[in-house]
Design a protein around this motif. Structure first.
Motif, PDB file in Angstrom:
ATOM      1  N   UNK A 116       0.833  -1.205   0.000  1.00  0.00           N
ATOM      2  CA  UNK A 116       0.000   0.000   0.000  1.00  0.00           C
ATOM      3  C   UNK A 116       0.868   1.256   0.000  1.00  0.00           C
ATOM      4  N   UNK A 117       1.970   1.214   0.743  1.00  0.00           N
ATOM      5  CA  UNK A 117       2.898   2.354   0.737  1.00  0.00           C
ATOM      6  C   UNK A 117       3.474   2.540  -0.666  1.00  0.00           C
ATOM      7  N   UNK A 118       3.794   1.431  -1.325  1.00  0.00           N
ATOM      8  CA  UNK A 118       4.332   1.501  -2.687  1.00  0.00           C
ATOM      9  C   UNK A 118       3.347   2.184  -3.632  1.00  0.00           C
ATOM     10  N   UNK A 119       2.073   1.842  -3.521  1.00  0.00           N
ATOM     11  CA  UNK A 119       1.046   2.480  -4.357  1.00  0.00           C
ATOM     12  C   UNK A 119       0.978   3.979  -4.065  1.00  0.00           C
ATOM     13  N   UNK A 120       1.104   4.334  -2.792  1.00  0.00           N
ATOM     14  CA  UNK A 120       1.005   5.741  -2.387  1.00  0.00           C
ATOM     15  C   UNK A 120       2.143   6.593  -2.937  1.00  0.00           C
ATOM     16  N   UNK A 121       3.256   5.965  -3.317  1.00  0.00           N
ATOM     17  CA  UNK A 121       4.381   6.745  -3.848  1.00  0.00           C
ATOM     18  C   UNK A 121       4.029   7.455  -5.150  1.00  0.00           C
ATOM     19  N   UNK A 122       2.932   7.055  -5.781  1.00  0.00           N
ATOM     20  CA  UNK A 122       2.501   7.750  -7.002  1.00  0.00           C
ATOM     21  C   UNK A 122       2.124   9.200  -6.716  1.00  0.00           C
ATOM     22  N   UNK A 123       1.904   9.540  -5.438  1.00  0.00           N
ATOM     23  CA  UNK A 123       1.544  10.919  -5.082  1.00  0.00           C
ATOM     24  C   UNK A 123       2.773  11.783  -4.787  1.00  0.00           C
ATOM     25  N   UNK A 124       3.966  11.205  -4.883  1.00  0.00           N
ATOM     26  CA  UNK A 124       5.191  11.988  -4.667  1.00  0.00           C
ATOM     27  C   UNK A 124       5.470  12.805  -5.924  1.00  0.00           C
ATOM     28  N   UNK A 125       5.325  14.103  -5.810  1.00  0.00           N
ATOM     29  CA  UNK A 125       5.504  15.004  -6.947  1.00  0.00           C
ATOM     30  C   UNK A 125       6.406  16.168  -6.551  1.00  0.00           C
TER      31      UNK A 125
END
Length: 295
Positions: free
Chosen positions: A127-136
């Protein structure tokens, strides 16, 4: 072990990631904008108005439209890959928990030292890995907003400390969890700091461009929190007058101060064109090699 990833996403992390990306970015900006400003620029400034309107002509979007990877993209991908590595490295279920933060979604957030929470502290590393898509890349509402004072290491480190609550353990068991701040940054602060600026030139009207002030690293370590530092080497700009005036005087101290911030043995440096993903994994393995949760 509980990891609190603190990721520098301030405008300097908008530099093109590799030599090939730098070449491509300079080519894409060869004509500049607004009558020829900022020609041959390797930085992808991300401009979003205070009303939330994206500037489609900003160099961030130029990079996106030309397939140019910027440094924050590489950091985000590295964190995603690290979650898979951490999952594979666990010697027992729930050995690692990870939370992730950036310095702020917008420059307005950074002004108030308001971190952007990418992920809550979680056992679910997928789940943390998926959340990395919000790192901008942090957005700015316009050029020179707040005198470009978007990189407050003091503010970010104070904010991450407030996120770390509960028992600060030694990592000997699931109930005695060690806390680690995993800090990724290029080591040059640029913030409003009228008093206490560590630059050899002092502050400039309150603006402080300095190597990281390790005061707040020490406060974390004094609480028993380990600090792991991945130094993404600051990119020298020898043709830039501002760089020569304000950064070059302490350039030789940047790496040393980042290492001073880290707990002993928990430091790794990587150049702009080297593998951030590999460096992040190597530092992680260094951290978890001792101690490990045993019960």
């Amino acid at each position: 072990m509980d990891f609190f990833m603190l990721l520098d996403n301030t405008p300097s992390m908008g530099v093109a990631a590799t030599a090939a990306d730098i070449t491509a970015m300079k080519k894409a900006t060869a004509n500049g904008h607004d009558g020829g400003k900022d020609k041959n620029c390797a930085f992808a400034c991300h401009i979003v108005s205070e009303q939330g309107v994206e500037d489609k002509k900003s160099y961030y979007n130029v990079a996106r439209n030309n397939g140019v990877t910027i440094r924050i993209d590489v950091v985000a991908a590295a964190v995603k890959a690290l979650m898979a590595k951490a999952k594979d490295t666990q010697s027992m279920p729930n050995q690692f928990r990870v939370a992730a933060y950036t310095f702020g979604k917008t420059a307005q957030d950074a002004k108030d030292a308001k971190l952007f929470k990418v992920s809550d502290l979680d056992y679910n590393l997928s789940a943390v890995a998926v959340a990395t898509d919000t790192i901008k890349l942090m957005s700015i509402p316009y050029q020179n907003y707040y005198n470009d004072q978007q990189t407050s290491f003091d503010g970010a480190l104070k904010s991450i400390e407030s996120e770390i609550t509960g028992n600060i353990g030694k990592g000997t068991s699931n109930a005695d969890r060690q806390k680690i701040v995993f800090f990724v940054a290029d080591g040059v602060g640029d913030s409003y700091k009228a008093a206490g600026c560590t630059s050899p030139k002092g502050s400039n009207g309150g603006r402080c461009i300095e190597p990281i002030d390790t005061t707040y690293c020490k406060k974390l370590k004094d609480r028993g929190i380990k600090v792991a530092v991945l130094y993404t080497t600051y990119l020298p700009l020898p043709d830039n007058g501002f760089y020569n005036d304000w950064v070059k005087p302490f350039e030789t101290k940047i790496a040393a101060k980042m290492q001073e911030c880290a707990s002993p043995g928990f430091y790794f440096a990587v150049s702009p064109t080297e593998g951030i993903e590999e460096a992040m994994k190597a530092l992680f393995l260094k951290i978890v090699s001792s101690p490990r949760i045993t019960s």
